[in-house]
Write a protein that holds these residues in place. Structure first.
Motif, PDB file in Angstrom:
ATOM      1  N   SER A  53      13.617   2.034 -16.419  1.00 29.15           N
ATOM      2  CA  SER A  53      14.832   2.285 -17.060  1.00 29.15           C
ATOM      3  C   SER A  53      15.913   1.405 -16.547  1.00 29.15           C
ATOM      4  O   SER A  53      15.777   0.882 -15.688  1.00 29.15           O
ATOM      5  CB  SER A  53      15.179   3.779 -17.016  1.00 29.15           C
ATOM      6  N   ARG A  54      16.921   1.462 -17.134  1.00 27.58           N
ATOM      7  CA  ARG A  54      18.230   0.640 -16.718  1.00 27.58           C
ATOM      8  C   ARG A  54      19.671   1.423 -17.118  1.00 27.58           C
ATOM      9  O   ARG A  54      19.751   2.206 -18.129  1.00 27.58           O
ATOM     10  CB  ARG A  54      18.036  -0.686 -17.419  1.00 27.58           C
ATOM     11  N   ASP A  55      20.668   1.114 -16.135  1.00 31.01           N
ATOM     12  CA  ASP A  55      21.739   1.590 -16.332  1.00 31.01           C
ATOM     13  C   ASP A  55      22.725   0.395 -16.437  1.00 31.01           C
ATOM     14  O   ASP A  55      22.917  -0.058 -15.360  1.00 31.01           O
ATOM     15  CB  ASP A  55      22.337   2.490 -15.415  1.00 31.01           C
ATOM     16  N   ASN A  56      23.113   0.045 -17.473  1.00 29.54           N
ATOM     17  CA  ASN A  56      23.696  -1.236 -17.577  1.00 29.54           C
ATOM     18  C   ASN A  56      25.094  -1.495 -16.994  1.00 29.54           C
ATOM     19  O   ASN A  56      25.920  -1.964 -16.442  1.00 29.54           O
ATOM     20  CB  ASN A  56      24.101  -1.950 -19.052  1.00 29.54           C
ATOM     21  N   ALA A  57      25.836  -0.072 -17.033  1.00 28.64           N
ATOM     22  CA  ALA A  57      27.262   0.402 -16.223  1.00 28.64           C
ATOM     23  C   ALA A  57      27.313   0.028 -14.928  1.00 28.64           C
ATOM     24  O   ALA A  57      27.903  -0.132 -14.267  1.00 28.64           O
ATOM     25  CB  ALA A  57      27.599   1.689 -16.649  1.00 28.64           C
ATOM     26  N   LYS A  58      26.003   0.485 -14.323  1.00 30.55           N
ATOM     27  CA  LYS A  58      25.562   0.238 -12.863  1.00 30.55           C
ATOM     28  C   LYS A  58      24.949  -1.014 -12.043  1.00 30.55           C
ATOM     29  O   LYS A  58      24.684  -1.185 -11.186  1.00 30.55           O
ATOM     30  CB  LYS A  58      25.129   1.614 -12.489  1.00 30.55           C
ATOM     31  N   ASN A  59      24.576  -1.988 -13.367  1.00 26.99           N
ATOM     32  CA  ASN A  59      23.876  -2.981 -13.128  1.00 26.99           C
ATOM     33  C   ASN A  59      22.572  -2.804 -12.222  1.00 26.99           C
ATOM     34  O   ASN A  59      22.061  -3.501 -11.318  1.00 26.99           O
ATOM     35  CB  ASN A  59      24.794  -4.166 -12.128  1.00 26.99           C
ATOM     36  N   THR A  60      21.912  -1.592 -12.681  1.00 29.96           N
ATOM     37  CA  THR A  60      20.888  -1.105 -11.923  1.00 29.96           C
ATOM     38  C   THR A  60      19.480  -0.821 -12.992  1.00 29.96           C
ATOM     39  O   THR A  60      19.979  -0.466 -14.053  1.00 29.96           O
ATOM     40  CB  THR A  60      20.961  -0.080 -11.038  1.00 29.96           C
ATOM     41  N   VAL A  61      18.458  -1.169 -12.341  1.00 30.15           N
ATOM     42  CA  VAL A  61      17.175  -1.023 -13.240  1.00 30.15           C
ATOM     43  C   VAL A  61      16.244   0.024 -12.135  1.00 30.15           C
ATOM     44  O   VAL A  61      16.300  -0.387 -10.985  1.00 30.15           O
ATOM     45  CB  VAL A  61      16.385  -2.254 -13.495  1.00 30.15           C
ATOM     46  N   TYR A  62      15.564   0.923 -12.678  1.00 30.16           N
ATOM     47  CA  TYR A  62      14.629   1.760 -12.081  1.00 30.16           C
ATOM     48  C   TYR A  62      13.286   1.651 -12.347  1.00 30.16           C
ATOM     49  O   TYR A  62      13.079   1.488 -13.455  1.00 30.16           O
ATOM     50  CB  TYR A  62      15.250   3.168 -12.329  1.00 30.16           C
ATOM     51  N   LEU A  63      12.489   2.152 -11.450  1.00 30.21           N
ATOM     52  CA  LEU A  63      11.106   2.302 -11.783  1.00 30.21           C
ATOM     53  C   LEU A  63      10.587   3.678 -11.080  1.00 30.21           C
ATOM     54  O   LEU A  63      10.566   3.801  -9.932  1.00 30.21           O
ATOM     55  CB  LEU A  63      10.194   1.088 -11.312  1.00 30.21           C
ATOM     56  N   GLU A  64      10.381   4.659 -11.995  1.00 34.12           N
ATOM     57  CA  GLU A  64      10.163   6.192 -11.591  1.00 34.12           C
ATOM     58  C   GLU A  64       8.579   5.917 -11.824  1.00 34.12           C
ATOM     59  O   GLU A  64       7.866   5.458 -12.639  1.00 34.12           O
ATOM     60  CB  GLU A  64      10.345   6.875 -12.600  1.00 34.12           C
ATOM     61  N   MET A  65       7.743   6.339 -10.366  1.00 34.12           N
ATOM     62  CA  MET A  65       6.495   6.138 -10.312  1.00 34.12           C
ATOM     63  C   MET A  65       5.982   7.407  -9.756  1.00 34.12           C
ATOM     64  O   MET A  65       6.276   8.064  -8.942  1.00 34.12           O
ATOM     65  CB  MET A  65       6.336   5.174  -9.047  1.00 34.12           C
ATOM     66  N   ASN A  66       5.041   7.978 -10.875  1.00 28.40           N
ATOM     67  CA  ASN A  66       4.434   9.164 -10.534  1.00 28.40           C
ATOM     68  C   ASN A  66       2.843   9.065 -10.304  1.00 28.40           C
ATOM     69  O   ASN A  66       2.244   7.967 -10.833  1.00 28.40           O
ATOM     70  CB  ASN A  66       4.684  10.170 -11.813  1.00 28.40           C
TER      71      ASN A  66
END
Length: 123
Positions: free
Chosen positions: A70-83
């Motif tokens: 996922s990403r949050d363009n307002a925070k300039n951040t991309v995430y990887l949730e790993m389960n």
């Protein structure tokens, strides 16, 4: 664009981790982002990708259904949730950005790379 990945660590099999990748620069929202990983003795492989808007994602078969990008363009951040992590997920994980709005599964098509964060899954 500079990328800074974080969130790696040691986790038991079946556990979860969330990786983050913070980007500098005002062009982040125009870039497709990807996560790759490289295990010892193996080539770097595509894990997940997301388009510039976050409207489309892609995953490697080995992580489909367990990982979420996922990403949050307002925070300039991309995430990887790993389960549901397993020992085969052990690797250095890299975030990458490409000068296009669209996902690529090919590492050579990415222009910017973070420094990598180690993920170790114990059995």
């Amino acid at each position: 664009v500079q990328l800074q990945a974080s969130g790696g660590g040691l986790v038991e099999a079946g556990g979860s981790l969330r990786l983050s990748c913070a980007a500098s620069g005002r062009t982040f929202s125009r870039l497709a982002m990807g996560w790759f990983r490289q295990a010892p003795g193996k080539e770097r492989e595509f894990v997940a990708g997301i388009t510039w808007s976050g409207g489309s994602t892609a995953y490697a078969d080995s992580v489909e259904g367990r990982f979420t990008i996922s990403r949050d363009n307002a925070k300039n951040t991309v995430y990887l949730e790993m389960n549901s992590l397993n020992p085969e997920d052990t690797a250095v994980y890299y975030c990458a950005a490409r000068g296009s709005r669209w996902i690529s599964r090919i590492s050579g098509e990415y222009d910017y790379w973070g420094q990598g964060t180690q993920v170790t899954v114990s059995s």
